[in-house]
Motif scaffolding. Structure first.
Motif, PDB file in Angstrom:
ATOM      1  N   MET A   1       8.516  10.604   1.239  1.00 33.71           N
ATOM      2  CA  MET A   1       8.382  10.213  -0.144  1.00 33.71           C
ATOM      3  C   MET A   1       6.903  10.172  -0.505  1.00 33.71           C
ATOM      4  N   LYS A   2       6.554  10.707  -1.658  1.00 32.22           N
ATOM      5  CA  LYS A   2       5.166  10.706  -2.115  1.00 32.22           C
ATOM      6  C   LYS A   2       4.904   9.459  -2.958  1.00 32.22           C
ATOM      7  N   TRP A   3       3.660   8.972  -2.819  1.00 29.88           N
ATOM      8  CA  TRP A   3       3.209   7.791  -3.547  1.00 29.88           C
ATOM      9  C   TRP A   3       1.882   8.107  -4.204  1.00 29.88           C
ATOM     10  N   LYS A   4       1.591   7.403  -5.280  1.00 29.67           N
ATOM     11  CA  LYS A   4       0.300   7.538  -5.953  1.00 29.67           C
ATOM     12  C   LYS A   4      -0.441   6.207  -5.827  1.00 29.67           C
ATOM     13  N   VAL A   5      -1.726   6.274  -5.474  1.00 28.61           N
ATOM     14  CA  VAL A   5      -2.537   5.073  -5.332  1.00 28.61           C
ATOM     15  C   VAL A   5      -2.970   4.613  -6.722  1.00 28.61           C
ATOM     16  N   ILE A   6      -2.646   3.358  -7.041  1.00 31.39           N
ATOM     17  CA  ILE A   6      -2.990   2.778  -8.336  1.00 31.39           C
ATOM     18  C   ILE A   6      -4.393   2.165  -8.284  1.00 31.39           C
ATOM     19  N   ASP A   7      -4.643   1.393  -7.219  1.00 28.83           N
ATOM     20  CA  ASP A   7      -5.911   0.676  -7.087  1.00 28.83           C
ATOM     21  C   ASP A   7      -6.101   0.305  -5.625  1.00 28.83           C
ATOM     22  N   THR A   8      -7.349   0.088  -5.221  1.00 29.31           N
ATOM     23  CA  THR A   8      -7.662  -0.274  -3.841  1.00 29.31           C
ATOM     24  C   THR A   8      -8.715  -1.367  -3.821  1.00 29.31           C
ATOM     25  N   VAL A   9      -8.534  -2.326  -2.900  1.00 30.22           N
ATOM     26  CA  VAL A   9      -9.492  -3.408  -2.689  1.00 30.22           C
ATOM     27  C   VAL A   9      -9.766  -3.461  -1.189  1.00 30.22           C
ATOM     28  N   ALA A  10     -11.032  -3.453  -0.815  1.00 28.43           N
ATOM     29  CA  ALA A  10     -11.419  -3.517   0.593  1.00 28.43           C
ATOM     30  C   ALA A  10     -12.096  -4.860   0.862  1.00 28.43           C
ATOM     31  N   CYS A  11     -11.687  -5.539   1.924  1.00 32.04           N
ATOM     32  CA  CYS A  11     -12.239  -6.848   2.260  1.00 32.04           C
ATOM     33  C   CYS A  11     -13.344  -6.708   3.305  1.00 32.04           C
ATOM     34  N   PRO A  12     -14.607  -6.988   2.944  1.00 33.69           N
ATOM     35  CA  PRO A  12     -15.708  -6.851   3.896  1.00 33.69           C
ATOM     36  C   PRO A  12     -15.689  -7.907   5.004  1.00 33.69           C
ATOM     37  N   ASN A  13     -14.969  -9.007   4.798  1.00 33.56           N
ATOM     38  CA  ASN A  13     -14.897 -10.061   5.819  1.00 33.56           C
ATOM     39  C   ASN A  13     -13.921  -9.735   6.940  1.00 33.56           C
ATOM     40  N   THR A  14     -12.776  -9.136   6.593  1.00 29.07           N
ATOM     41  CA  THR A  14     -11.733  -8.871   7.587  1.00 29.07           C
ATOM     42  C   THR A  14     -11.645  -7.410   7.998  1.00 29.07           C
ATOM     43  N   GLY A  15     -12.141  -6.506   7.167  1.00 24.97           N
ATOM     44  CA  GLY A  15     -12.028  -5.082   7.445  1.00 24.97           C
ATOM     45  C   GLY A  15     -10.685  -4.507   7.042  1.00 24.97           C
ATOM     46  N   ILE A  16      -9.865  -5.291   6.376  1.00 22.90           N
ATOM     47  CA  ILE A  16      -8.556  -4.808   5.926  1.00 22.90           C
ATOM     48  C   ILE A  16      -8.686  -4.278   4.504  1.00 22.90           C
ATOM     49  N   VAL A  17      -7.984  -3.181   4.257  1.00 22.47           N
ATOM     50  CA  VAL A  17      -7.977  -2.565   2.935  1.00 22.47           C
ATOM     51  C   VAL A  17      -6.580  -2.742   2.344  1.00 22.47           C
ATOM     52  N   PHE A  18      -6.541  -3.032   1.059  1.00 21.21           N
ATOM     53  CA  PHE A  18      -5.289  -3.221   0.336  1.00 21.21           C
ATOM     54  C   PHE A  18      -5.224  -2.159  -0.753  1.00 21.21           C
TER      55      PHE A  18
END
Length: 116
Positions: A1-18
């Protein structure tokens, strides 16, 4: 299934990207993943067991968690996750005084070597 990225937030403290993503049938999710890859808004992604295709190119990605998209939660996440890059757009160097946990800077900045 294809998805489109709406928005991205990257956390500099944890290294996790949302990334908030939407299917072509308008199902919306938030994916939590490692920071080797930053999914830009507008990108098309296809998940696979060992990674995902991003705009047609396969990349290994470690996916940590998937949650339903909730507008209130996304707004809170964006308000709480702060990157010092927001203050300095001209320099090629990250202005953060501490070591960033992100493996890839979403702004393409380089970390200055610490002087100890």
């Amino acid at each position: 299934m294809k998805w489109k990225v709406i928005d991205t937030v990257a956390c500099p403290n944890t290294g996790i990207v949302f990334s908030a993503i939407s299917s072509f049938k308008m199902l919306k999710l938030i994916i939590w993943y490692d920071s080797n890859i930053i999914l830009p808004p507008g990108a098309t992604i296809e998940p696979y067991s060992s990674g995902m295709k991003i705009n047609g190119l396969f990349k290994p990605v470690t996916l940590y968690y998937v949650t339903p998209f909730r507008k209130h939660f996304w707004k809170e996440l964006k308000q709480k996750v702060h990157c010092p890059e927001n203050r300095d757009t001209e320099s090629p160097w990250c202005p953060s005084p501490v070591q960033c946990a992100l493996k890839t800077c979403p702004y393409g900045k380089k970390m200055k070597a610490s002087l100890h």
